[in-house]
Design a protein around this motif. Structure first.
Motif, mmCIF file in Angstrom:
data_model
loop_
_atom_site.group_PDB
_atom_site.id
_atom_site.type_symbol
_atom_site.label_atom_id
_atom_site.label_comp_id
_atom_site.label_asym_id
_atom_site.label_seq_id
_atom_site.Cartn_x
_atom_site.Cartn_y
_atom_site.Cartn_z
ATOM 1 N N ASP A 299 0.841 -1.193 0.000
ATOM 2 C CA ASP A 299 0.000 0.000 0.000
ATOM 3 C C ASP A 299 0.878 1.246 0.000
ATOM 4 O O ASP A 299 1.809 1.359 0.811
ATOM 5 C CB ASP A 299 -0.897 0.024 1.239
ATOM 6 N N LYS B 70 -7.676 5.167 4.589
ATOM 7 C CA LYS B 70 -6.536 5.422 3.710
ATOM 8 C C LYS B 70 -6.917 6.403 2.610
ATOM 9 O O LYS B 70 -6.097 7.211 2.173
ATOM 10 C CB LYS B 70 -6.036 4.108 3.104
ATOM 11 N N GLN C 80 -8.343 4.335 -6.190
ATOM 12 C CA GLN C 80 -7.222 3.407 -6.025
ATOM 13 C C GLN C 80 -6.645 3.118 -7.396
ATOM 14 O O GLN C 80 -7.392 2.917 -8.354
ATOM 15 C CB GLN C 80 -7.713 2.074 -5.445
ATOM 16 N N THR D 179 -0.357 -0.690 -4.508
ATOM 17 C CA THR D 179 -1.707 -0.132 -4.514
ATOM 18 C C THR D 179 -1.615 1.311 -4.040
ATOM 19 O O THR D 179 -1.299 1.572 -2.871
ATOM 20 C CB THR D 179 -2.655 -0.920 -3.597
ATOM 21 N N HIS E 170 -3.258 4.731 -3.020
ATOM 22 C CA HIS E 170 -4.524 5.292 -2.534
ATOM 23 C C HIS E 170 -4.530 6.789 -2.852
ATOM 24 O O HIS E 170 -3.629 7.525 -2.434
ATOM 25 C CB HIS E 170 -4.671 5.059 -1.040
#
Length: 529
Positions: free
Chosen positions: A2, A121, A66, A87, A89
């Motif tokens: 993330d 997030k 995303q 990923t 955000h």
């Protein structure tokens, strides 16, 4: 992994290294709205331009919340692919006179919750971004020296108090302290830039720079006589500011710079949002939109379209459930493709996904898209070579080159959007014309119900007693023609614009009337002789 506002700067260099070493990039995105409403209805009547024209004004209300990127690197010595998945955000930002906005549908919230979307997030830690048109707007303000004033005017009351507090602290230090330096701890990069500028305006003798040991701290020197005193240049301060507010847009710029092939699944809407979010407002002309996307990413592969075309080669006992991403990934992952029973390259995740990870998480879906691309490429390479063995990136790209820049289009008259050339002609049967024989007005709901069992088709009114039918396949069209050739209530025939349109019928009757008048004239003239 993330990537949020908290770790973006720390991971930025490693992301660049992975990007440079990659042979292609898996891409996916999650949106803040589920496609609904008239403009997002997919019809078999649609050309790509017609669908684009309907959707272009609506996509600006949606954003990618995303973005998943999986960077596939090839280990030649071991014939394997190593994937690095991120990923990102994202969250819109307020910056001066830019106030980004979007639509968040309740249905989209529910859908994302079902797939473990983390709203904290998104709202607290989401990365900022800017389109190129917004970036140009800000750089123009920097050049004209109006940005600082716009930032201060856009401040909320709490931020105004913070700014005043920082300035008061410096003023007291200058008067009451003998220390040569002062540190101000300021987390927000925008506030840091404002403080730098405001202190230099209010206290011309001081020098300001960012602390080397902690970028959150502003280091202030009492004056230029202090040993080691230095002042960060305005270009440095402006560069730091732009790096922050551009955020994820810097990744888009790197993707454009390195020109790595981009692999996605069903990317028509993704390309629209890429333009709206990272290039600028979607253009009026469809051709201009295609050109802009191709300039951004010159090599796009859509595994939805590739699998649709290659699926024709499957035997009856190995047909996949569908070519939706999940079904396609599981088809290859479970070894159901007979041509890929041996000789496969290993595909390894550098950091395994959490067991709670699910489809519709952008990072995981980007990995699945790239995974399917490799397997489709190996399948195609096997067909070309006649033998099964691991395929290198160059072999995969070469074997799938005919699919490059062809983006899948769902349920339309045209199979794909061609980003570098004219779109292909319709692959659907010619339109059909249905006429009510008994009723003075055709009832669309009744007709839809009557035709629903014949296969995929769409219907739209075409007059008081008539409608047009777009059939999904030639088989469906032929069934309709045969069944309604002598039907009591309705007659279906191939649509002939000249014959069936009001203008065409008027022309036919007008021609008949003129012809009849001329004949009568000559008969009358001959009789009178």
């Amino acid at each position: 992994m993330d990537i949020t506002n908290k770790n973006f700067n720390q991971e930025f260099d490693s992301i660049i290294k992975c990007l440079k070493k990659s042979c292609f990039i898996g891409f996916d995105a999650e949106f803040t709205a589920i496609l609904s409403g008239e403009c997002f209805k997919y019809r078999l009547f649609d050309t790509n331009k017609e669908r684009y024209d309907r959707m272009k004004d609506e996509v600006c209300k949606m954003i990618m919340s995303q973005v998943g990127l999986t960077m596939f690197q090839y280990d030649r010595d071991n014939d394997r692919y190593i994937s690095h998945t991120y990923t990102f955000h994202l969250c819109p930002q307020v910056f001066g006179d830019i106030n980004q906005s979007f639509t968040f549908q309740a249905s989209a919230i529910r859908f994302l919750c079902q797939h473990n979307f983390d709203y904290n997030k998104f709202t607290y830690d989401g990365l900022p971004y800017m389109s190129r048109s917004e970036e140009a707007h800000i750089k123009k303000q920097l050049k004209e020296k109006t940005l600082l004033n716009n930032l201060i005017q856009a401040m909320e009351m709490n931020d105004e108090r913070k700014l005043q507090s920082y300035c008061s602290e410096v003023a007291k230090w200058l008067v009451n302290s003998t220390d040569d330096t002062l540190y101000l701890d300021i987390d927000n990069p925008i506030m840091r830039y404002i403080v730098h500028c405001e202190l230099r305006n209010r206290f011309p003798e001081v020098l300001t720079t960012d602390s080397l040991g902690n970028s959150h701290k502003v280091l202030i020197y009492r004056n230029g006589d202090v040993d080691g005193a230095t002042s960060a240049s305005m270009s440095t301060l402006e560069g730091n500011l732009m790096s922050y507010v551009l955020g994820f847009s810097q990744i888009i710029e790197l993707l454009e710079e390195y020109k790595k092939p981009i692999i996605g699944h069903n990317m028509f809407l993704d390309t629209l949002l890429l333009h709206s979010q990272f290039i600028g407002p979607v253009p009026k002309r469809y051709s201009a939109f295609k050109k802009n996307i191709n300039n951004l990413f010159p090599n796009i592969y859509d595994t939805k379209y590739i699998s649709h075309e290659m699926g024709r080669k499957l035997t009856l006992d190995e047909v996949w459930k569908s070519n939706a991403l999940q079904d396609l990934y599981e088809f290859f992952y479970e070894g159901k493709c007979k041509k890929l029973q041996k000789g496969l390259s290993q595909i390894k995740l550098n950091i395994p996904f959490d067991v709670k990870q699910s489809y519709h998480e952008a990072g995981w879906d980007s990995y699945c898209s790239g995974y399917c691309f490799i397997r489709l490429g190996e399948w195609s390479s096997t067909d070309h070579r006649g033998t099964a063995r691991p395929a290198s990136p160059n072999e995969i790209i070469s074997s799938l080159s005919s699919y490059c820049n062809k983006v899948n289009v769902i349920r339309s008259a045209v199979a794909y959007m061609n980003l570098i050339d004219e779109d292909p002609p319709s692959h659907r049967p010619e339109l059909l014309h249905i006429r009510s024989l008994r009723e003075p007005a055709i009832r669309m709901s009744q007709v839809s119900s009557l035709l629903s069992g014949f296969g995929a088709l769409d219907i739209k009114p075409y007059g008081a007693r008539t409608a047009l039918i777009a059939a999904g396949t030639h088989h469906t069209a032929n069934k309709l023609l045969r069944h309604f050739n002598h039907h009591e209530d309705y007659r279906i025939t191939p649509f002939k614009p000249f014959r069936h349109s009001p203008t065409g019928r008027l022309a036919i009757w007008g021609g008949a009337l003129i012809t009849g008048t001329i004949v009568i004239y000559f008969i009358h003239k001959k009789v009178n002789k």
